[in-house]
Design a protein around this motif. Sequence first.
Motif, PDB file in Angstrom:
ATOM      1  N   TYR A  49      22.291  28.911 -43.262  1.00 22.12           N
ATOM      2  CA  TYR A  49      22.794  30.138 -43.884  1.00 22.12           C
ATOM      3  C   TYR A  49      22.422  31.418 -43.129  1.00 22.12           C
ATOM      4  CZ  TYR A  49      25.004  27.700 -47.686  1.00 22.12           C
ATOM      5  OH  TYR A  49      25.849  26.904 -48.419  1.00 22.12           O
ATOM      6  N   PRO A  50      21.199  31.564 -42.603  1.00 24.22           N
ATOM      7  CA  PRO A  50      20.925  32.766 -41.794  1.00 24.22           C
ATOM      8  C   PRO A  50      21.819  32.826 -40.542  1.00 24.22           C
ATOM      9  CG  PRO A  50      18.880  31.758 -42.480  1.00 24.22           C
ATOM     10  CD  PRO A  50      19.973  30.806 -42.862  1.00 24.22           C
ATOM     11  N   MET A  51      22.093  31.659 -39.945  1.00 20.22           N
ATOM     12  CA  MET A  51      22.965  31.635 -38.784  1.00 20.22           C
ATOM     13  C   MET A  51      24.392  32.033 -39.175  1.00 20.22           C
ATOM     14  SD  MET A  51      23.958  28.598 -36.149  1.00 20.22           S
ATOM     15  CE  MET A  51      24.469  27.572 -37.504  1.00 20.22           C
ATOM     16  N   LEU A  52      24.869  31.556 -40.311  1.00 18.96           N
ATOM     17  CA  LEU A  52      26.200  31.936 -40.786  1.00 18.96           C
ATOM     18  C   LEU A  52      26.264  33.440 -41.035  1.00 18.96           C
ATOM     19  CD1 LEU A  52      26.972  28.992 -43.233  1.00 18.96           C
ATOM     20  CD2 LEU A  52      27.978  29.383 -40.971  1.00 18.96           C
ATOM     21  N   TYR A  53      25.200  33.988 -41.594  1.00 19.16           N
ATOM     22  CA  TYR A  53      25.147  35.427 -41.831  1.00 19.16           C
ATOM     23  C   TYR A  53      25.257  36.194 -40.512  1.00 19.16           C
ATOM     24  CZ  TYR A  53      23.495  40.022 -43.205  1.00 19.16           C
ATOM     25  OH  TYR A  53      23.387  41.375 -43.386  1.00 19.16           O
ATOM     26  N   ARG A  54      24.485  35.747 -39.495  1.00 15.04           N
ATOM     27  CA  ARG A  54      24.553  36.403 -38.175  1.00 15.04           C
ATOM     28  C   ARG A  54      25.944  36.282 -37.572  1.00 15.04           C
ATOM     29  NH1 ARG A  54      19.686  33.811 -37.677  1.00 15.04           N
ATOM     30  NH2 ARG A  54      20.552  32.226 -36.301  1.00 15.04           N
ATOM     31  N   MET A  55      26.560  35.140 -37.739  1.00 15.24           N
ATOM     32  CA  MET A  55      27.906  34.937 -37.187  1.00 15.24           C
ATOM     33  C   MET A  55      28.930  35.812 -37.917  1.00 15.24           C
ATOM     34  SD  MET A  55      27.746  30.851 -36.436  1.00 15.24           S
ATOM     35  CE  MET A  55      29.241  30.736 -35.458  1.00 15.24           C
ATOM     36  N   GLU A  56      28.695  36.063 -39.199  1.00 14.78           N
ATOM     37  CA  GLU A  56      29.552  37.006 -39.934  1.00 14.78           C
ATOM     38  C   GLU A  56      29.367  38.427 -39.393  1.00 14.78           C
ATOM     39  OE1 GLU A  56      30.648  36.670 -44.332  1.00 14.78           O
ATOM     40  OE2 GLU A  56      28.638  35.757 -44.229  1.00 14.78           O
ATOM     41  N   GLN A  57      28.125  38.790 -39.112  1.00 11.32           N
ATOM     42  CA  GLN A  57      27.844  40.120 -38.569  1.00 11.32           C
ATOM     43  C   GLN A  57      28.533  40.321 -37.216  1.00 11.32           C
ATOM     44  OE1 GLN A  57      26.070  42.618 -40.195  1.00 11.32           O
ATOM     45  NE2 GLN A  57      26.352  41.174 -41.860  1.00 11.32           N
ATOM     46  N   GLN A  58      28.654  39.247 -36.447  1.00 15.71           N
ATOM     47  CA  GLN A  58      29.323  39.310 -35.144  1.00 15.71           C
ATOM     48  C   GLN A  58      30.844  39.192 -35.288  1.00 15.71           C
ATOM     49  OE1 GLN A  58      26.912  36.028 -33.699  1.00 15.71           O
ATOM     50  NE2 GLN A  58      26.046  37.363 -32.136  1.00 15.71           N
ATOM     51  N   ARG A  78      35.430  30.958 -42.878  1.00 13.09           N
ATOM     52  CA  ARG A  78      36.636  30.760 -42.075  1.00 13.09           C
ATOM     53  C   ARG A  78      36.404  31.332 -40.679  1.00 13.09           C
ATOM     54  NH1 ARG A  78      38.047  31.298 -47.120  1.00 13.09           N
ATOM     55  NH2 ARG A  78      39.922  30.364 -47.958  1.00 13.09           N
ATOM     56  N   LEU A  79      37.025  30.705 -39.706  1.00 10.98           N
ATOM     57  CA  LEU A  79      36.993  31.206 -38.345  1.00 10.98           C
ATOM     58  C   LEU A  79      37.909  32.420 -38.243  1.00 10.98           C
ATOM     59  CD1 LEU A  79      35.799  30.423 -35.562  1.00 10.98           C
ATOM     60  CD2 LEU A  79      37.881  29.104 -35.173  1.00 10.98           C
ATOM     61  N   THR A  80      37.451  33.476 -37.606  1.00 11.16           N
ATOM     62  CA  THR A  80      38.255  34.692 -37.419  1.00 11.16           C
ATOM     63  C   THR A  80      38.914  34.649 -36.037  1.00 11.16           C
ATOM     64  OG1 THR A  80      36.474  35.937 -36.388  1.00 11.16           O
ATOM     65  CG2 THR A  80      36.620  36.037 -38.815  1.00 11.16           C
ATOM     66  N   PRO A  81      39.858  35.537 -35.778  1.00 13.46           N
ATOM     67  CA  PRO A  81      40.421  35.620 -34.424  1.00 13.46           C
ATOM     68  C   PRO A  81      39.347  35.882 -33.357  1.00 13.46           C
ATOM     69  CG  PRO A  81      41.843  36.778 -35.954  1.00 13.46           C
ATOM     70  CD  PRO A  81      40.595  36.399 -36.724  1.00 13.46           C
ATOM     71  N   VAL A  82      38.344  36.690 -33.694  1.00 16.24           N
ATOM     72  CA  VAL A  82      37.247  36.944 -32.755  1.00 16.24           C
ATOM     73  C   VAL A  82      36.478  35.645 -32.499  1.00 16.24           C
ATOM     74  CG1 VAL A  82      35.075  38.223 -32.407  1.00 16.24           C
ATOM     75  CG2 VAL A  82      37.048  39.354 -33.445  1.00 16.24           C
ATOM     76  N   GLY A  83      36.258  34.848 -33.543  1.00 10.40           N
ATOM     77  CA  GLY A  83      35.577  33.570 -33.402  1.00 10.40           C
ATOM     78  C   GLY A  83      36.369  32.593 -32.549  1.00 10.40           C
ATOM     79  N   LYS A  84      37.683  32.598 -32.717  1.00 10.13           N
ATOM     80  CA  LYS A  84      38.530  31.727 -31.888  1.00 10.13           C
ATOM     81  C   LYS A  84      38.408  32.093 -30.422  1.00 10.13           C
ATOM     82  CE  LYS A  84      41.892  30.746 -35.472  1.00 10.13           C
ATOM     83  NZ  LYS A  84      43.250  30.956 -35.971  1.00 10.13           N
TER      84      LYS A  84
END
Length: 110
Positions: A49-58, A78-84
């Motif tokens: 969950y902390p990693m997911l939070y950081r990935m949301e921040q990015q 969900r994966l965002t366009p930035v994540g893709k």
Amino acid sequence: MIGAGIKRGTAELAVLSVLQEGPLHGYELARRIERQTNGALRFTLAALYPMLYRMEQQRWIRGSWETSANGRKRRCYRLTPVGKKKLAPLQREWEELFGALQRLTKAAHA
């Protein structure tokens, strides 16, 4: 079993790769990673969950609260366009690393 240091470096790739298949809540995300790697990669929810939070921040992923059929609220990611866009270079980097390690270990045994 894969060591903790290596797992930390692969966590982002694992999460982004699994979310590429579709949205998941945290618990199912952890289960899917474990299942698809035949247990080689396991993430505790306390670490995930902390990693997911950081990935949301990015802005690589987006989380939203959803209510299940039984009325339980949970956060779905969900994966965002930035994540893709982040996923493709990460995959190439890890493929290059694994290829180099394979060449190295084959050369060491020759």
